[in-house]
Design a protein around this motif. Structure first.
Motif, PDB file in Angstrom:
ATOM      1  N   ILE A 156      37.261  37.068  39.587  1.00 10.47           N
ATOM      2  CA  ILE A 156      38.368  36.203  39.414  1.00 10.47           C
ATOM      3  C   ILE A 156      38.281  35.296  40.781  1.00 10.47           C
ATOM      4  O   ILE A 156      38.125  35.572  41.901  1.00 10.47           O
ATOM      5  CB  ILE A 156      39.681  36.989  39.797  1.00 10.47           C
ATOM      6  N   SER A 186      37.290  40.516  42.350  1.00  8.36           N
ATOM      7  CA  SER A 186      38.315  39.685  42.624  1.00  8.36           C
ATOM      8  C   SER A 186      38.249  38.888  43.973  1.00  8.36           C
ATOM      9  O   SER A 186      38.105  39.633  45.121  1.00  8.36           O
ATOM     10  CB  SER A 186      39.737  40.368  42.742  1.00  8.36           C
ATOM     11  N   LEU A 224      46.860  39.728  44.225  1.00 12.42           N
ATOM     12  CA  LEU A 224      46.223  40.833  43.575  1.00 12.42           C
ATOM     13  C   LEU A 224      47.026  42.028  43.240  1.00 12.42           C
ATOM     14  O   LEU A 224      47.245  42.718  42.235  1.00 12.42           O
ATOM     15  CB  LEU A 224      44.793  41.121  44.120  1.00 12.42           C
TER      16      LEU A 224
END
Length: 435
Positions: A6, A254, A261
């Motif tokens: 991500i 991430s 998040l």
């Protein structure tokens, strides 16, 4: 095994490149339509400008070897940085960086106060200190605190200094023995923070690093794919984007801000919000000059610090990073206090007004172009007690194959070299235990 990353900033792209080269299945999801995150070079008219300072240096030789291994044409530069100081007499003094070295250029009264405070701090130093504010007084003394460290840091950080951990300065500022401190001011001239004194910068802009890393990743990157949900299904993650795209992954990495998040995952033991997380949002104001004009008293600087009542805390002179760039300056403003409520036009006007007042530009007639971009989560702030919460969250997520990476993902105040090192370390960990 499939990995979804991500964020297509420096951290995410670097890890994706390494995984791809090893033949691993990887997809990168980026919410913006451009890749690079903060590591981007913007174009306004014929002016090129970055989101603040992107000087590439490191104490880590392996990281510097990595940057030099990229097929990028760099400028090799010797740091020239100043600090603006207004004396009690109203006169402007351009001090050398860091401030401990620049003290030699202070008015006599201010210089004596800084020297006395530094010596007193070293004589009476306590072993323990509870926060960044205490660290400043304990290590640097009342003079340096009053004339630079307290006003500058009050200006830049979006929280009280007593809330910030000394981790902010760990391995960044190393107070010298009193003998060396006095020698630097009174006798020999030396370079402060020597490991930062020489740096490199891509001749075409910092985005050249990103373009180089992403060159063979076109088929792996999805832009305009902001992640809005992550759910755990057995041993896999389902990653949902705002555009409706769905990716199923064995491993998720991430780089999105950790505070964002935790809002979109439902993992037992992790809350949606923690008050300990603090950060800066920043407005970057570009001022480009007409042909024949320069930035006058700081025209030779790479960047300069400001600690007084001007809205910006730092300006970067892009034309001194690359000979190919026309004269353009980028002023950084933290979204806080009255600045937070200003319009973009108001922020530009405030910057231009103070650049004129400070003698950096002659008048508005010297300006060819202005532009402004605001970015969120530019500086994750290392608050007191943060590490306990962060490592608690990290431990839970890693046990479910969700890993944190980079400046915002790992919520770690690091520079580009730290980001690259972070990616290399995580790759090694994944190869040894997960992939």
């Amino acid at each position: 095994m499939k990995t979804v990353i991500i964020g297509a900033g420096l951290a995410g792209l670097q890890l994706a490149k390494q995984l791809s080269e090893l033949g691993k299945k990887v997809v990168v999801l980026e919410k913006e339509t451009q890749i690079g995150g903060l590591c981007r070079t913007n174009t306004t008219g014929h002016f090129s400008w970055d989101f603040g300072v992107h000087a590439i240096y490191s104490r880590n030789d392996n990281v510097m070897k990595y940057f030099h291994s990229l097929p990028v044409h760099y400028e090799s530069l010797k740091r020239n940085v100043n600090i603006f100081h207004t004396g009690n007499n109203g006169k402007t003094y351009l001090l050398e960086y860091p401030f401990e070295i620049g003290i030699r250029n202070l008015p006599l009264k201010d210089k004596i106060e800084c020297i006395y405070g530094y010596i007193a701090a070293h004589m009476n130093r306590k072993v323990d200190y509870v926060n960044f504010e205490k660290w400043i007084y304990n290590y640097l003394g009342t003079g340096i605190a009053r004339h630079f460290m307290i006003p500058y840091n009050h200006k830049i950080w979006n929280c009280d200094l007593a809330e910030i951990s000394e981790a902010l300065v760990n391995q960044k500022i190393e107070p010298e023995p009193v003998k060396d401190f006095l020698s630097n001011i009174l006798f020999k001239r030396r370079v402060g923070r020597k490991y930062q004194a020489d740096f490199i910068y891509p001749k075409e802009g910092i985005h050249q690093i990103i373009n180089c890393i992403a060159k063979d990743l076109t088929n792996h990157i999805r832009v305009g794919a902001g992640v809005v949900g992550l759910t755990r299904d057995g041993n896999q993650w389902t990653v949902l984007t705002e555009s409706g795209l769905k990716e199923v992954a064995d491993i998720v990495v991430s780089t999105m801000p950790l505070v964002e998040l935790i809002k979109i995952i439902n993992v037992k033991g992790i809350e949606k919000k923690y008050s300990i997380f603090k950060w800066n949002d920043t407005a970057f104001v570009m001022v480009g000059l007409k042909r024949g004009h320069n930035f006058k008293i700081i025209s030779d600087c790479h960047w300069a610090f400001f600690k007084e009542n001007e809205p910006f805390y730092r300006v970067t002179l892009m034309n001194n990073f690359s000979m190919d760039f026309p004269p353009a300056l980028v002023a950084e403003i933290t979204h806080k206090d009255h600045i937070a409520g200003m319009s973009d036009a108001g922020r530009i006007d405030a910057v231009v007004s103070d650049l004129i007042r400070k003698g950096i530009i002659d008048s508005e007639d010297a300006i060819a172009e202005t532009d402004i971009k605001s970015m969120q989560h530019t500086y994750p702030i290392p608050t007191v007690g943060l590490n306990d919460i962060k490592y608690y969250i990290k431990g839970i997520l890693e046990r479910q194959n969700l890993f944190l990476l980079g400046r915002n993902g790992n919520w770690d105040y690091i520079n580009m070299d730290g980001v690259v090192n972070n990616a290399q370390t995580l790759l090694k960990e994944l190869l040894e235990t997960k992939i």
